[in-house]
Design a protein around this motif. Sequence first.
Motif, PDB file in Angstrom:
ATOM      1  N   VAL A   1      49.145   0.584 -14.305  1.00 58.46           N
ATOM      2  CA  VAL A   1      49.924   0.701 -13.082  1.00 58.46           C
ATOM      3  C   VAL A   1      51.009   1.748 -13.281  1.00 58.46           C
ATOM      4  O   VAL A   1      51.285   2.191 -14.395  1.00 58.46           O
ATOM      5  CB  VAL A   1      50.558  -0.660 -12.684  1.00 58.46           C
ATOM      6  CG1 VAL A   1      49.497  -1.745 -12.604  1.00 58.46           C
ATOM      7  CG2 VAL A   1      51.671  -1.063 -13.659  1.00 58.46           C
ATOM      8  N   GLN A   2      51.630   2.131 -12.174  1.00 58.01           N
ATOM      9  CA  GLN A   2      52.768   3.047 -12.244  1.00 58.01           C
ATOM     10  C   GLN A   2      53.882   2.507 -11.363  1.00 58.01           C
ATOM     11  O   GLN A   2      53.633   2.022 -10.244  1.00 58.01           O
ATOM     12  CB  GLN A   2      52.374   4.456 -11.785  1.00 58.01           C
ATOM     13  CG  GLN A   2      53.480   5.493 -11.973  1.00 58.01           C
ATOM     14  CD  GLN A   2      53.015   6.906 -11.664  1.00 58.01           C
ATOM     15  OE1 GLN A   2      51.913   7.117 -11.162  1.00 58.01           O
ATOM     16  NE2 GLN A   2      53.847   7.888 -11.958  1.00 58.01           N
ATOM     17  N   LEU A   3      55.103   2.575 -11.867  1.00 60.29           N
ATOM     18  CA  LEU A   3      56.261   2.125 -11.094  1.00 60.29           C
ATOM     19  C   LEU A   3      56.731   3.257 -10.197  1.00 60.29           C
ATOM     20  O   LEU A   3      57.173   4.299 -10.679  1.00 60.29           O
ATOM     21  CB  LEU A   3      57.385   1.680 -12.033  1.00 60.29           C
ATOM     22  CG  LEU A   3      58.659   1.194 -11.349  1.00 60.29           C
ATOM     23  CD1 LEU A   3      58.386  -0.046 -10.500  1.00 60.29           C
ATOM     24  CD2 LEU A   3      59.746   0.911 -12.379  1.00 60.29           C
ATOM     25  N   THR A   4      56.615   3.081  -8.892  1.00 64.76           N
ATOM     26  CA  THR A   4      57.020   4.096  -7.925  1.00 64.76           C
ATOM     27  C   THR A   4      58.206   3.583  -7.119  1.00 64.76           C
ATOM     28  O   THR A   4      58.646   2.436  -7.267  1.00 64.76           O
ATOM     29  CB  THR A   4      55.865   4.419  -6.972  1.00 64.76           C
ATOM     30  OG1 THR A   4      55.648   3.292  -6.094  1.00 64.76           O
ATOM     31  CG2 THR A   4      54.576   4.711  -7.742  1.00 64.76           C
ATOM     32  N   GLU A   5      58.735   4.429  -6.247  1.00 63.93           N
ATOM     33  CA  GLU A   5      59.848   4.006  -5.397  1.00 63.93           C
ATOM     34  C   GLU A   5      59.452   2.848  -4.489  1.00 63.93           C
ATOM     35  O   GLU A   5      60.301   2.061  -4.072  1.00 63.93           O
ATOM     36  CB  GLU A   5      60.334   5.186  -4.565  1.00 63.93           C
ATOM     37  CG  GLU A   5      61.037   6.266  -5.393  1.00 63.93           C
ATOM     38  CD  GLU A   5      61.601   7.373  -4.529  1.00 63.93           C
ATOM     39  OE1 GLU A   5      61.320   7.361  -3.311  1.00 63.93           O
ATOM     40  OE2 GLU A   5      62.311   8.244  -5.069  1.00 63.93           O
TER      41      GLU A   5
END
Length: 379
Positions: free
Chosen positions: A347-351
């Motif tokens: 996963v990626q942490l985005t705004e």
Amino acid sequence: MSQTTAGAASVVADNPAHPATAGGPTVGSSAADRAVKRQRVLEILDSSGSDSLLLTSNTALTWYLDGSRVHISLAGDPIAALLVDRAGDHLVTFNNEAARIAAEELPDGVALHSVPWYGNLREAAAGLGDGAPLTESAVVDELRAARQQLLPGEGARYARLCAEVAEMMTDVLSTATPATTEFEVMSRLSARVVAAGAEPLVLLCNGSSRSEFRHPLATHSPLGRRAMAVVCARRNGLIANITRWVRFDASTPQELDAEARIAAVEADIFDATVPGARLDRIFTEIKSAYARHGFGPDQWELHHQGGPAGYAGRDPRVTASATDQVVLNQPFTWNPSGPGVKIEDTVQLTEAGVQVLSVDPRWPVSTVNGLARPVTLQL
């Protein structure tokens, strides 16, 4: 061929445009991303009062070179060393690797040097600068912080890889049967990974007779009524991590309950993964989540829990001593597990919050805290 210091022979200076084979690792390398990475390293030099840094690990080299392949054996050391100084970047490789590196792997603006195949890469690279360079071991934390936040080019490449690996899982597991062996599942997944231009770093599979093992290297055992497959695949230096389950008969209430509870543990970890959070404090939350969702207070001790991802399988694994702070656009692979259950995606942490990268819309999901999460594929 002119000679430089430490016996390194200069092969390519200020690398001119070089042919990249279609689909090769240099395709998509971003000059803008590389400029940011170089600036980050220069800031490390500034803060340490040094003039150069020697990069020698696969993780650091592939990050800084924007995905270049600097290995031959997956189990071996890199076949290159890189000196970053204030004047430029100098990559040293063996003479039998130089032509391929120049043609297919070297980003623009990097000078290439060679030593004999029996030479010492680190000594040759270090000798290209003035004075003793910083080594990676002296700035481990700083380098890890420099690669935490995915830049636009590498983020796009990572998302493509993760989605492709998820599609491979769907294709392979949806055609499996109870008689399919673990080795057959792994061979089909391995073939797909290699065909995609990636490298299978980890391949795991257990059928129902071996479900108690957390890291099940494949055997000739048939899958039986239920199975797990795990793939960690690397392309452009970035590693996608994924786990999926398949079942060939009716689920039991106990299985469904455990699967829902491990997804709830993961949801709590996602909730704790916010900008500014420290990894050791997330680790504390992980331990509490296991107890909170009925797995007992010690389940976290039976398998590592994952952590930041990207150019290393975990960068680093989360523990009580990991004090890195979470940043936006940072990738993660958390992998909570319990008896007979595990959930894992990249996963990626985005705004907007956690974005799942290793997703295939064909795979069945359930919604957990507003996020679509994979469930066992029922065949």
